[in-house]
Enzyme design. Structure first.
Site, short mmCIF file in Angstrom:
data_model
loop_
_atom_site.label_atom_id
_atom_site.label_comp_id
_atom_site.label_asym_id
_atom_site.label_seq_id
_atom_site.Cartn_x
_atom_site.Cartn_y
_atom_site.Cartn_z
N ASP A 3 68.86 24.23 22.47
CA ASP A 3 70.11 23.87 23.15
C ASP A 3 70.01 24.44 24.55
O ASP A 3 69.12 25.26 24.84
CB ASP A 3 71.31 24.48 22.39
CG ASP A 3 72.64 24.21 23.09
OD1 ASP A 3 72.82 23.08 23.60
OD2 ASP A 3 73.50 25.11 23.14
N SER A 4 70.91 24.02 25.41
CA SER A 4 70.97 24.64 26.74
C SER A 4 71.25 26.14 26.64
O SER A 4 71.00 26.87 27.58
CB SER A 4 72.07 23.98 27.56
OG SER A 4 73.32 24.22 26.93
N CYS A 66 72.04 19.74 21.13
CA CYS A 66 72.78 19.67 22.39
C CYS A 66 73.11 18.20 22.67
O CYS A 66 72.20 17.37 22.77
CB CYS A 66 71.90 20.24 23.49
SG CYS A 66 72.59 20.14 25.14
N GLU A 145 78.69 31.15 27.12
CA GLU A 145 77.37 31.73 27.40
C GLU A 145 77.47 33.22 27.74
O GLU A 145 76.56 33.98 27.49
CB GLU A 145 76.70 31.00 28.57
CG GLU A 145 76.10 29.66 28.19
CD GLU A 145 74.96 29.80 27.17
OE1 GLU A 145 74.03 30.56 27.45
OE2 GLU A 145 75.04 29.16 26.12
N CYS A 177 80.41 18.77 22.18
CA CYS A 177 79.45 19.71 22.78
C CYS A 177 79.27 20.81 21.75
O CYS A 177 80.26 21.30 21.18
CB CYS A 177 80.01 20.28 24.08
SG CYS A 177 79.12 21.73 24.69
N HIS A 179 78.62 23.85 21.91
CA HIS A 179 79.25 25.15 22.19
C HIS A 179 80.70 25.18 21.68
O HIS A 179 81.21 26.26 21.34
CB HIS A 179 79.29 25.42 23.70
CG HIS A 179 78.00 25.89 24.29
ND1 HIS A 179 76.90 25.06 24.41
CD2 HIS A 179 77.62 27.09 24.81
CE1 HIS A 179 75.91 25.75 24.98
NE2 HIS A 179 76.32 26.97 25.23
N1 DGL Z 1 75.79 22.58 24.11
C1 DGL Z 1 75.54 21.47 24.94
C2 DGL Z 1 76.08 20.17 24.41
O1 DGL Z 1 76.19 20.01 23.21
C3 DGL Z 1 75.61 21.56 26.43
C4 DGL Z 1 76.40 22.58 27.10
C5 DGL Z 1 75.98 22.73 28.53
O2 DGL Z 1 74.94 23.34 28.74
O3 DGL Z 1 76.67 22.22 29.42
O4 DGL Z 1 76.41 19.27 25.16
#
Ligand code: DGL
Length: 264
Positions: A3-4, A66, A145, A177, A179
């Site tokens: 993931d990011s 992600c 984060e 997302c 997160h």
């Molecule tokens: N967790 C990621 C997603 O599902 C991206 C979050 C990000 O880095 O902007 O889109």
């Protein structure tokens, strides 16, 4: 899986329950998060680099945990690694369309996900006859984060984005997302009890089970690695997911040569 940053832990948790015999290597690109504010070229190049790193470490199946990376890089990763099973994640528009009773659905996701061609096609394919309110939740990922799951500043952002969906009159909202489920209670209380909140991490894990190419093994070592400081990753795994007995690593991954676009 990658993931990011730390958000993919929500998918990792579902995956560990669904595939308990698998060795899991998680790579958080926290040095470059958030992806959602960056250019498609950057997201694609960086995601290809993440995938290569995991393949170099023996990956037999790759989960792109992600939505943003799936939207901009899943095709490129599949093309670069034709023999590798690849599972992506995208906002669960189809289940939301089935679940809505008033024909109004909200999507909470990153700017890059919502601006992608893949998202446009998802809406075109699955949301005809339904009103979709899509809100780019800039700023939320940066808080998560940093390990912030409940500050006043984060709450104010969540309330702002939830208000947009309430004003659109949605009865169903998607966490688009990975997160965002880490702060699911904040979303639910900002949206109110009348809005059902959907997330699809379990469906992604089930798809990984279908594509898993090996017999289940006896041990399941878990390595959580990060291109940045792995402390938040470890803390969230322990405190938000209740995990124990994993290894934490910092990894050095070369740059892509493409300058990230900084949010304005
Ligand atoms: N967790 C990621 C997603 O599902 C991206 C979050 C990000 O880095 O902007 O889109």
């Amino acid at each position: 899986m990658f993931d990011s940053g730390v958000g993919g832990l929500t998918v990792a948790d579902a995956l560990r329950r669904a595939l308990p015999g698998a060795t899991l290597r998680y790579l958080a690109d926290s040095a470059c998060a958030p992806y959602g504010e960056k250019s498609p070229d950057f997201i694609r190049a960086r995601s290809l680099t993440m995938a290569q790193h995991l393949i170099d470490h023996g990956a037999r199946l790759l989960v792109i945990a992600c939505n943003t990376a799936t939207a901009h890089a899943a095709e490129a990763i599949r093309a670069a690694h034709p023999g590798l099973p690849v599972v992506g994640i995208e906002p669960g528009v189809k289940p939301a369309v089935s679940a809505t009773r008033n024909g109004r659905v909200g999507v909470l996701a990153t700017k890059a996900t919502l601006q992608s061609e893949r998202f446009r096609q998802l809406i075109e394919r699955h949301a005809s006859g339904v009103q979709v309110a899509a809100v780019a939740c800039s700023g939320v990922v940066a808080h998560i984060e940093a390990g912030d799951l409940g500050s006043e500043a984060l709450l104010a952002l969540v309330q702002r984005y939830a208000r947009a969906l309430r004003e659109a009159g949605v009865d169903t909202a998607l966490l688009g997302c990975t997160h965002y489920p880490l702060i699911r209670p904040l979303w639910q209380s900002a949206l109110g009890p009348g809005v059902q909140l959907l997330q699809i991490e379990d469906a992604v894990a089930q798809q990984a089970v279908r594509l898993w190419p090996l017999e289940p093994g006896g041990s399941n070592p878990v390595v959580l690695s990060s291109t940045g400081d792995p402390a938040v990753l470890g803390r969230l795994a322990r405190e938000a997911l209740g995990w124990e007995g994993f290894a934490l690593e910092t990894v050095l991954v070369p740059g892509t040569g493409i300058e990230p676009v900084r949010p304005r």
